[in-house]
Scaffold this active site. Structure first.
Site, PDB file in Angstrom:
ATOM      1  N   SER A   1      64.567  62.463  58.122  1.00  6.66           N
ATOM      2  CA  SER A   1      64.010  63.484  57.238  1.00  6.66           C
ATOM      3  C   SER A   1      63.392  62.864  55.982  1.00  6.66           C
ATOM      4  O   SER A   1      63.939  61.942  55.398  1.00  6.66           O
ATOM      5  CB  SER A   1      65.125  64.451  56.829  1.00  6.66           C
ATOM      6  OG  SER A   1      64.613  65.448  55.988  1.00  6.66           O
TER       7      SER A   1
ATOM      8  N   LYS B   1      61.029  67.097  57.293  1.00  7.68           N
ATOM      9  CA  LYS B   1      61.249  67.123  55.841  1.00  7.68           C
ATOM     10  C   LYS B   1      62.185  68.266  55.447  1.00  7.68           C
ATOM     11  O   LYS B   1      62.066  69.373  55.971  1.00  7.68           O
ATOM     12  CB  LYS B   1      59.874  67.299  55.184  1.00  7.68           C
ATOM     13  CG  LYS B   1      59.876  67.554  53.706  1.00  7.68           C
ATOM     14  CD  LYS B   1      59.940  66.275  52.924  1.00  7.68           C
ATOM     15  CE  LYS B   1      60.094  66.552  51.411  1.00  7.68           C
ATOM     16  NZ  LYS B   1      60.968  65.577  50.767  1.00  7.68           N
ATOM     17  N   GLY B   2      63.114  67.990  54.536  1.00  7.69           N
ATOM     18  CA  GLY B   2      64.108  68.977  54.130  1.00  7.69           C
ATOM     19  C   GLY B   2      63.492  70.300  53.662  1.00  7.69           C
ATOM     20  O   GLY B   2      62.540  70.306  52.891  1.00  7.69           O
TER      21      GLY B   2
ATOM     22  N   ILE C   1      61.554  62.265  44.805  1.00  7.78           N
ATOM     23  CA  ILE C   1      60.532  63.243  45.166  1.00  7.78           C
ATOM     24  C   ILE C   1      60.932  64.630  44.636  1.00  7.78           C
ATOM     25  O   ILE C   1      60.073  65.428  44.271  1.00  7.78           O
ATOM     26  CB  ILE C   1      60.356  63.295  46.709  1.00  7.78           C
ATOM     27  CG1 ILE C   1      60.032  61.902  47.271  1.00  7.78           C
ATOM     28  CG2 ILE C   1      59.298  64.315  47.105  1.00  7.78           C
ATOM     29  CD1 ILE C   1      58.799  61.240  46.717  1.00  7.78           C
TER      30      ILE C   1
ATOM     31  N   ASN D   1      65.910  69.685  58.858  1.00  6.59           N
ATOM     32  CA  ASN D   1      66.799  69.318  57.766  1.00  6.59           C
ATOM     33  C   ASN D   1      66.780  70.446  56.735  1.00  6.59           C
ATOM     34  O   ASN D   1      65.714  70.901  56.342  1.00  6.59           O
ATOM     35  CB  ASN D   1      66.316  67.997  57.153  1.00  6.59           C
ATOM     36  CG  ASN D   1      67.231  67.494  56.052  1.00  6.59           C
ATOM     37  OD1 ASN D   1      67.245  68.016  54.948  1.00  6.59           O
ATOM     38  ND2 ASN D   1      67.993  66.454  56.357  1.00  6.59           N
TER      39      ASN D   1
ATOM     40  N   CYS E   1      72.750  67.526  47.795  1.00  4.80           N
ATOM     41  CA  CYS E   1      72.173  68.336  46.708  1.00  4.80           C
ATOM     42  C   CYS E   1      73.262  68.811  45.744  1.00  4.80           C
ATOM     43  O   CYS E   1      74.403  69.010  46.138  1.00  4.80           O
ATOM     44  CB  CYS E   1      71.487  69.572  47.275  1.00  4.80           C
ATOM     45  SG  CYS E   1      70.399  69.218  48.620  1.00  4.80           S
TER      46      CYS E   1
ATOM     47  N   GLY F   1      65.498  51.715  52.651  1.00  2.48           N
ATOM     48  CA  GLY F   1      64.841  50.517  53.162  1.00  2.48           C
ATOM     49  C   GLY F   1      65.849  49.456  53.570  1.00  2.48           C
ATOM     50  O   GLY F   1      67.068  49.653  53.475  1.00  2.48           O
TER      51      GLY F   1
ATOM     52  N   GLY G   1      67.712  51.691  56.591  1.00  2.00           N
ATOM     53  CA  GLY G   1      66.961  50.439  56.664  1.00  2.00           C
ATOM     54  C   GLY G   1      66.605  49.966  58.056  1.00  2.00           C
ATOM     55  O   GLY G   1      66.205  48.818  58.234  1.00  2.00           O
TER      56      GLY G   1
ATOM     57  N   THR H   1      62.522  54.830  56.130  1.00  2.00           N
ATOM     58  CA  THR H   1      61.490  54.188  55.317  1.00  2.00           C
ATOM     59  C   THR H   1      60.525  53.346  56.145  1.00  2.00           C
ATOM     60  O   THR H   1      59.348  53.226  55.802  1.00  2.00           O
ATOM     61  CB  THR H   1      62.182  53.341  54.226  1.00  2.00           C
ATOM     62  OG1 THR H   1      63.013  54.229  53.456  1.00  2.00           O
ATOM     63  CG2 THR H   1      61.184  52.682  53.294  1.00  2.00           C
TER      64      THR H   1
END
Lengths: 259, 311
Positions: B27, B51-52, B77, B105, B136, B223, B250, B272
């Site tokens: 995600s 994407k969440g 972000i 997600n 969150c 990463g 990673g 990543t």
């Protein structure tokens, strides 16, 4: 929008100034699809440090399938790139993003500052394809000094454009900044294309707004993917919402972004 | 639109969800799938985690939002996303045409919000599962992250469990003292699987300007730099729970992926690496077949958790 991932052979690497290089690679798929103002993401080395690809605007493109990139060595990525040799392989993704809108209105004014001149060379060449008379247009180019500016000016002169110059140190053309040259030509032009340092573009956008002249700007930001996925390349838009430079740009109309 | 003709040698299961291979995209690193459709054969992937999504659209944080660090990157972000309604109307039409499981997600500010999104997505055509981001802040509890308190993580898991029939995967935050406590809490609350790790909180400073490199000051590190930490946590969690574990952190090469499987992960997510090498997931899938051949094994499931810790 269609982009490609290509393993590209380095055709040439030329040192233009002490820290400025012009790299040419064989990238037939990307070159065939490229439009002025678009960019490529370059993996400078197959290693984890530096990790991310680097965005470069397309500086030159040939029907023979080559792409030219212009860059200044400013950090880890560009220093590695400056050390490539002819025959090396580089991994590129592109062409990416929204480029310049090429209209037939003329005369146009092309304004570039420093490495921002890079995409304007491709633009200037492409503009000639629509029976344009370059001598009617205006090209205003600025950089730190003569060493950096002179080779780039030649590209535009070779295409037949009249060029006015300014340098920070006065070693070529006017001593000062490019926007100062704009006032004299702005009443005569119907469209402005610009790329360069943010403060320069901000002034140009404001001058164009006051003169009611259409102005397209090419923005530069950090980005991780160039594909619209990382959402790292945001800038504030004019409507208060964020825009993403990689997909909605890198070329915007001046009024689309908050300055 | 030809489905990949993988044989069942790479097939794995997460609860009721069958994946043709263990390689998913993480995600926040793969957009809504379509962004990569010119570069990646989406039909070869084991799964796509999009994407969440939050209940309402979120604008995200001011720039700069990302910075590269040694062998990694920091991002802040700010969970920018189109919100659940626009996700369903604008993004699902493309995703539901894929012959690849789509896992959505989800994230929220409150237990109720998690439940509401899960309920809204239940029954939407083309969605195969939910992954719950519990990193969150819980706005009603002073901003403490759900994923740092076992009871809160369990409450969110339970709320999502109640709201949907879809398989649910809880994505754990590594920014905790004891990852195993968190894993056990969400397993007991009804999770079908656990994915880990989310990003490690970090920061970077520009010493010339004396300013943080991220406008948000702190951000999530991802990463290759985080892989050893992720691998350790996956090993600890996989040793402690009986539901499937999905390893993230990673992963770039097949060797990275196999490390996670040997440590006990049933599947992995490439994150990543999608940014710097979009072909990484497909290369890993191909590499897994070669790894099986080299090891004289017939099926990837026989590799999972076979770490040899004795001498």
């Amino acid at each position: 929008m269609v982009e490609f991932q290509e393993k590209c052979r380095v055709a040439s690497i030329d040192q233009m100034a002490s820290d400025v290089y012009r790299l040419t690679v064989h990238a037939p798929l990307i070159a065939a699809a490229a439009h002025p103002g678009q960019f490529v993401m370059v993996r400078v080395a197959d290693r984890y440090d530096p990790l991310l690809r680097r965005p470069f605007s397309i500086h030159q493109q040939s029907s023979g399938g080559t792409l030219g990139l212009l860059f200044k060595t400013i950090g880890k990525g560009t220093n590695i790139l400056a050390a490539v040799t002819v025959g090396d392989s580089l991994d590129l993704i592109g062409p990416l993003g929204r480029g310049f809108d090429l209209e037939r209105e003329r005369p146009v004014c092309i304004i570039g500052g420093g490495m921002g001149i890079a995409p304007l060379c491709f633009l200037a060449r492409q503009l000639l394809l629509s029976d344009r008379q370059p001598e009617m247009d205006h090209v205003l180019l600025g950089a730190r000094n003569r060493e950096e500016l002179s080779p780039l000016v030649d590209d535009f002169i070779d295409l037949g454009y009249p060029v006015q110059t300014a340098t920070d140190d006065g070693s070529m053309g006017q001593h000062g900044y490019i926007p100062d040259l704009l006032d004299a030509v702005l009443p005569a032009v119907s469209r402005v294309y610009t790329c360069g340092p943010h403060p320069m573009m901000k002034i140009i956008v404001e001058k164009c707004r006051q003169a009611d002249v259409s102005c397209q700007v090419s923005l530069e930001t950090h980005m991780a993917c160039g594909l619209g996925a990382c959402l790292g390349c945001t800038v504030p838009g004019a409507d208060g919402k964020y825009v993403h430079v990689c997909r909605q740009g890198p070329v915007f109309y001046g009024g689309e972004v908050a300055w | 639109m030809v489905a990949a003709s993988d044989t069942k040698e790479l097939q794995v299961r997460i609860g009721s969800l069958t994946l043709r291979n263990p390689v998913m995209t993480a995600s926040g690193t793969f957009g809504y799938g379509r962004e990569f459709s010119n570069l990646v054969n989406l039909h070869r992937l084991g799964g796509i985690v999009v994407k969440g999504i939050s209940l309402l659209p979120r604008p995200g944080n001011p720039p700069p939002r990302i910075v590269e660090t040694a062998c990694g990157m920091l991002n802040a972000i700010g969970l920018e996303n189109v919100g659940v309604e626009r996700f369903i109307t604008e993004k699902m039409s493309f995703l539901k045409g894929l012959d690849t499981p789509v896992i959505v997600n989800i994230l929220g500010d409150s237990v109720e919000e998690y439940g509401e999104i899960a309920h809204r997505l239940d029954g939407v055509e083309g969605i195969s599962g939910l992954e719950v981001n519990i990193s969150c802040p819980n706005v009603k509890k002073g901003g403490v992250a759900f994923g740092t308190v076992p009871e809160m993580a369990a409450t969110v898991t339970g709320a999502v469990r109640q709201a949907t029939r879809l398989p649910i995967i809880i994505k754990l935050s590594p920014n905790v003292t004891d990852i195993v406590l968190m894993a056990r809490a969400v397993e007991e609350a009804g999770a079908d699987g656990i994915s880990l790790i989310n990003t490690l909180i970090g920061m970077a400073i520009d010493t010339k300007t004396r300013k943080p490199r991220l406008a948000n000051v702190i951000g999530g590190l991802s990463g290759p730099a985080i892989k050893p930490v992720a691998l350790r946590m996956v090993w600890q969690v996989a040793s402690a729970v009986s539901i499937p574990v999905i390893g993230i952190g990673g992963i770039t090469t097949v060797d990275d992926a196999m490390e996670f499987l040997l440590a006990g992960a049933t599947a992995i997510q490439v994150g990543t690496a999608n940014f710097y090498e979009p072909s990484a997931p497909e290369q890993i899938i191909q590499g897994m077949k070669e790894y099986l051949h080299q090891q004289g094994e017939h099926c990837i499931r026989d590799i999972i958790g076979t770490l040899q810790t004795g001498i």
